[in-house]
Design an enzyme around this catalytic site. Sequence first.
Site, PDB file in Angstrom:
ATOM      1  N   LYS A   1       0.815  -1.217  -0.012  1.00 40.58           N
ATOM      2  CA  LYS A   1       0.240  -0.050  -0.164  1.00 40.58           C
ATOM      3  C   LYS A   1       1.055   1.299  -0.081  1.00 40.58           C
ATOM      4  CE  LYS A   1      -0.496  -0.011   4.882  1.00 40.58           C
ATOM      5  NZ  LYS A   1      -1.175  -0.586   6.158  1.00 40.58           N
TER       6      LYS A   1
ATOM      7  N   TYR B   1      15.852  31.490   3.096  1.00 40.67           N
ATOM      8  CA  TYR B   1      14.597  32.000   3.642  1.00 40.67           C
ATOM      9  C   TYR B   1      14.630  32.297   5.146  1.00 40.67           C
ATOM     10  CZ  TYR B   1      11.985  30.342  -0.436  1.00 40.67           C
ATOM     11  OH  TYR B   1      11.534  30.236  -1.712  1.00 40.67           O
TER      12      TYR B   1
HETATM   13  C1  PLP Z   1      -0.545  -1.667   6.986  1.00 40.18           C
HETATM   14  C2  PLP Z   1      -1.066  -2.774   7.151  1.00 40.18           C
HETATM   15  C3  PLP Z   1      -0.516  -4.061   7.357  1.00 40.18           C
HETATM   16  C4  PLP Z   1       1.136  -4.000   7.535  1.00 40.18           C
HETATM   17  O1  PLP Z   1       1.624  -3.467   8.631  1.00 40.18           O
HETATM   18  P1  PLP Z   1       3.337  -3.433   9.133  1.00 40.18           P
HETATM   19  O2  PLP Z   1       3.315  -2.929  10.326  1.00 40.18           O
HETATM   20  O3  PLP Z   1       3.876  -2.736   8.151  1.00 40.18           O
HETATM   21  O4  PLP Z   1       3.636  -4.830   8.478  1.00 40.18           O
HETATM   22  C5  PLP Z   1      -1.173  -4.982   7.742  1.00 40.18           C
HETATM   23  N1  PLP Z   1      -2.565  -5.301   7.652  1.00 40.18           N
HETATM   24  C6  PLP Z   1      -3.346  -4.181   7.500  1.00 40.18           C
HETATM   25  C7  PLP Z   1      -4.685  -4.361   7.840  1.00 40.18           C
HETATM   26  C8  PLP Z   1      -2.671  -3.052   7.294  1.00 40.18           C
HETATM   27  O5  PLP Z   1      -3.443  -1.824   7.258  1.00 40.18           O
END
Ligand code: PLP
Length: 335
Positions: free
Chosen positions: A33, A244
């Site tokens: 993701k 800046y």
């Molecule tokens: C982001 C996410 C993960 C992965 O989590 P990590 O801590 O990066 O391994 C797993 N399951 C769900 C539902 C998530 O949203």
Amino acid sequence: MAYIKLDRKAYEFNLDLIASKIRSYEKIICVFKDNAYGHGAKDLAPIARAKGINFIAVKNECEATQLQDIFDNILILSHIPNFNENDKFIYALNDKRDIKKIKTNTKIHLVVDTNMHRNGISFYEIEEVLNQIKNHQLKLCGVMMHFAGSDEFDGSYYVQKQNFKFVKEKVKKILGEESKKIIFHSHNSEALFRSSKLDDDEYCRVGLVQFGYAYFNQNLRKVLSLWANKISQRTLQPYQSLGYGGAYVAKNTINIATYDLGYGDGLFRYNGKKDLILPNGKKILGKMSMDNFSCEDCGDEICVIKDANEMARFFNTINYEILVKLSPFLERIVV
Ligand SMILES: *Cc1c(COP(=O)(O)O)cnc(C)c1O
């Protein structure tokens, strides 16, 4: 041009480590993701596929579409029902009201709330919900949960794990033979490496650990580093200010260089106060601009992030946030 360097060997090493923990590549669901946590989903996907990963999780249909030609199994975690679900993808069912809003024959993974209270159905409603899923002709392919505190030193991990055990038993009992086609998954990165051994009936669903970060395993290798290139250089005389607001004033004569990276590339904006130290030990001088920052001249190229934990500490946040904010427009180079 500023760019992100992705270390193929490090990524493969981490995937191997995950696979050795769960004793299979097929049982790994790689969470891709948000552009693979800012790393670059399109760049890392072929490496994962070549390693034998064929199951990923993404945020939405847009991300899934980008990677559909690489992986056969793509789970969408945050879908809003639209009656137009794609039969190539698998959708997490986060709320029981969605059952009526999803196109029939869509593949789903049922999210069960085992005590996080973020998404999913209550684990007391399983029987009722399994019936509704059947009545609405959705294809149940998996049952999953998420830990609220896999990286916390309290007992919540064990409570939720126990609750999920109960869920699995219940699903198996209700569905009988049919449950053999269903996969179960609960463990994210920290949960996987803190567990001594995962139940044989479980897949894992890991994000951050792929990229080299886990409190419970310090042997992982960082996949990403961020680099910037020099655009200009000059010598500041004593009392000349830089950038800046003139936030930095030279005390002595100093050779400074300006590099082509700033908060527009997804970095947190450094306000010129306190000392933000780069991996080579030099400080950023003055306020960071949208596309530039300056520091003592360190040559044509400079590393800005090697270990996201350092920047996370400075900005009082978590490594996830430092990484995920990195702009998708930065060039990625796999080495
Ligand atoms: C982001 C996410 C993960 C992965 O989590 P990590 O801590 O990066 O391994 C797993 N399951 C769900 C539902 C998530 O949203």
